[in-house]
Design a protein around this motif. Sequence first.
Motif, PDB file in Angstrom:
ATOM      1  N   LYS A 149       0.830  -1.214   0.000  1.00 52.82           N
ATOM      2  CA  LYS A 149       0.000   0.000   0.000  1.00 52.82           C
ATOM      3  C   LYS A 149       0.867   1.267   0.000  1.00 52.82           C
ATOM      4  CE  LYS A 149      -3.884  -2.272   2.321  1.00 52.82           C
ATOM      5  NZ  LYS A 149      -3.355  -3.636   2.053  1.00 52.82           N
ATOM      6  N   ILE A 151       2.460   4.896  -0.468  1.00 54.61           N
ATOM      7  CA  ILE A 151       1.747   6.177  -0.429  1.00 54.61           C
ATOM      8  C   ILE A 151       1.815   6.942  -1.743  1.00 54.61           C
ATOM      9  CG2 ILE A 151       1.935   6.440   2.068  1.00 54.61           C
ATOM     10  CD1 ILE A 151       4.295   8.331   1.620  1.00 54.61           C
ATOM     11  N   THR A 163      -3.624   3.956  -3.662  1.00 60.32           N
ATOM     12  CA  THR A 163      -3.711   4.337  -2.255  1.00 60.32           C
ATOM     13  C   THR A 163      -4.450   5.662  -2.078  1.00 60.32           C
ATOM     14  OG1 THR A 163      -1.571   3.240  -1.996  1.00 60.32           O
ATOM     15  CG2 THR A 163      -2.337   4.510  -0.133  1.00 60.32           C
ATOM     16  N   LYS A 164      -4.528   6.442  -3.164  1.00 63.39           N
ATOM     17  CA  LYS A 164      -5.322   7.676  -3.211  1.00 63.39           C
ATOM     18  C   LYS A 164      -4.831   8.747  -2.231  1.00 63.39           C
ATOM     19  CE  LYS A 164      -9.478   5.037  -4.468  1.00 63.39           C
ATOM     20  NZ  LYS A 164      -9.294   5.205  -5.899  1.00 63.39           N
ATOM     21  N   ILE A 165      -3.509   8.840  -2.080  1.00 62.43           N
ATOM     22  CA  ILE A 165      -2.968   9.837  -1.149  1.00 62.43           C
ATOM     23  C   ILE A 165      -2.054  10.821  -1.872  1.00 62.43           C
ATOM     24  CG2 ILE A 165      -1.586  10.195   0.936  1.00 62.43           C
ATOM     25  CD1 ILE A 165      -2.503   7.458   1.901  1.00 62.43           C
ATOM     26  N   GLN A 198      -3.319  12.764   5.493  1.00 61.36           N
ATOM     27  CA  GLN A 198      -3.649  11.446   4.950  1.00 61.36           C
ATOM     28  C   GLN A 198      -2.447  10.503   5.008  1.00 61.36           C
ATOM     29  OE1 GLN A 198      -5.163  12.382   1.036  1.00 61.36           O
ATOM     30  NE2 GLN A 198      -7.244  12.722   1.796  1.00 61.36           N
ATOM     31  N   ILE A 199      -1.255  11.033   4.757  1.00 58.10           N
ATOM     32  CA  ILE A 199      -0.045  10.212   4.859  1.00 58.10           C
ATOM     33  C   ILE A 199       0.128   9.707   6.288  1.00 58.10           C
ATOM     34  CG2 ILE A 199       2.485  10.281   4.816  1.00 58.10           C
ATOM     35  CD1 ILE A 199       2.257  12.204   2.423  1.00 58.10           C
ATOM     36  N   HIS A 250      -2.471   7.087   7.127  1.00 54.70           N
ATOM     37  CA  HIS A 250      -2.234   5.844   6.390  1.00 54.70           C
ATOM     38  C   HIS A 250      -1.076   5.049   6.996  1.00 54.70           C
ATOM     39  CE1 HIS A 250      -2.147   3.178   2.884  1.00 54.70           C
ATOM     40  NE2 HIS A 250      -0.831   3.306   2.897  1.00 54.70           N
ATOM     41  N   LEU A 251       0.021   5.736   7.290  1.00 55.54           N
ATOM     42  CA  LEU A 251       1.189   5.039   7.832  1.00 55.54           C
ATOM     43  C   LEU A 251       0.973   4.597   9.277  1.00 55.54           C
ATOM     44  CD1 LEU A 251       4.073   7.172   6.280  1.00 55.54           C
ATOM     45  CD2 LEU A 251       3.194   4.954   5.529  1.00 55.54           C
ATOM     46  N   ALA A 285      -2.101   3.471  10.206  1.00 53.15           N
ATOM     47  CA  ALA A 285      -2.984   2.311  10.028  1.00 53.15           C
ATOM     48  C   ALA A 285      -2.263   1.141   9.370  1.00 53.15           C
ATOM     49  CB  ALA A 285      -4.202   2.714   9.198  1.00 53.15           C
ATOM     50  N   HIS A 286      -1.303   1.449   8.511  1.00 53.48           N
ATOM     51  CA  HIS A 286      -0.552   0.411   7.789  1.00 53.48           C
ATOM     52  C   HIS A 286       0.932   0.646   8.045  1.00 53.48           C
ATOM     53  CE1 HIS A 286      -4.315  -0.473   5.694  1.00 53.48           C
ATOM     54  NE2 HIS A 286      -4.420   0.821   5.458  1.00 53.48           N
TER      55      HIS A 286
END
Length: 260
Positions: free
Chosen positions: A148, A150, A155-157, A204-205, A208-209, A211-212
């Motif tokens: 996923k 970034i 990933t849409k980020i 968002q980054i 995301h990081l 969560a993942h």
Amino acid sequence: MTSQLKNATTKLDPILRPESIFDPTDPNTSGRVVALTLVAQTKRPLAKIPEFYGAGVYAIYYRGDFAPYAALKGRDHPIYVGKADPDNPAAKDAVSQGTKLSARLNEHARSIRKAVTTLDINDFECRFLIVQTGFQKSAEDYLINFFKPIWNSETKICFGLGKHGDSSETRVNKRSPWDTMHPGREWADATAENQKSRDTIIEQINAHLEAHRPYADIHEIFARFTEDMHQLDLDRFYTPAHGVVELEAVDATPAPNPTP
């Protein structure tokens, strides 16, 4: 009558039957294998990729000090993965595939070099793998789902690294998040409006990081890969009469070291 007899015989058959059979040619399976093989390759400096024949897949890694990417530093986790399709879709060797893989990597390097206010090309490394024609798409799909990254559009980020520029007719398109974060490409800087604000992209980054969480090293990646493979449930059996039967497994807990 023959069909009924066969059905009756099948129901009485006591021999275990596997629920599935491992098929190395299945696109999902081959994609996993190609992806894992890519991760096993040596990292190379993105700034020094020579021209070579071959198509395939690649992963780009960041080890610099750009604050929004701090969670990736020191981790074996790509910021971007991709594929390069061959010149000839029927190519059977690297020469027939053309120089697509090295060209794609150098194209990305040129974009990064232009982002002089935020990025340094010397902070980027890559892995690449030349693969037989037809396997690159399934491998890319697996890599994107696995890591996923970034910078990938899925990933849409912070997508947009792979954009080649808008024509004069479509110059009204909004600036990609990648170009918002990393100005320097002339055609993108001339665009009037961002798709997303820089603050939104950074938020968002971070989310995301969180969560993942990026993989620490190749051992962690291999552990996750083997877990994925085990989830294929290739070790389950059944009989028509009794349904699913699970074979007894050996205890995988390491034995304690003997006391001296």
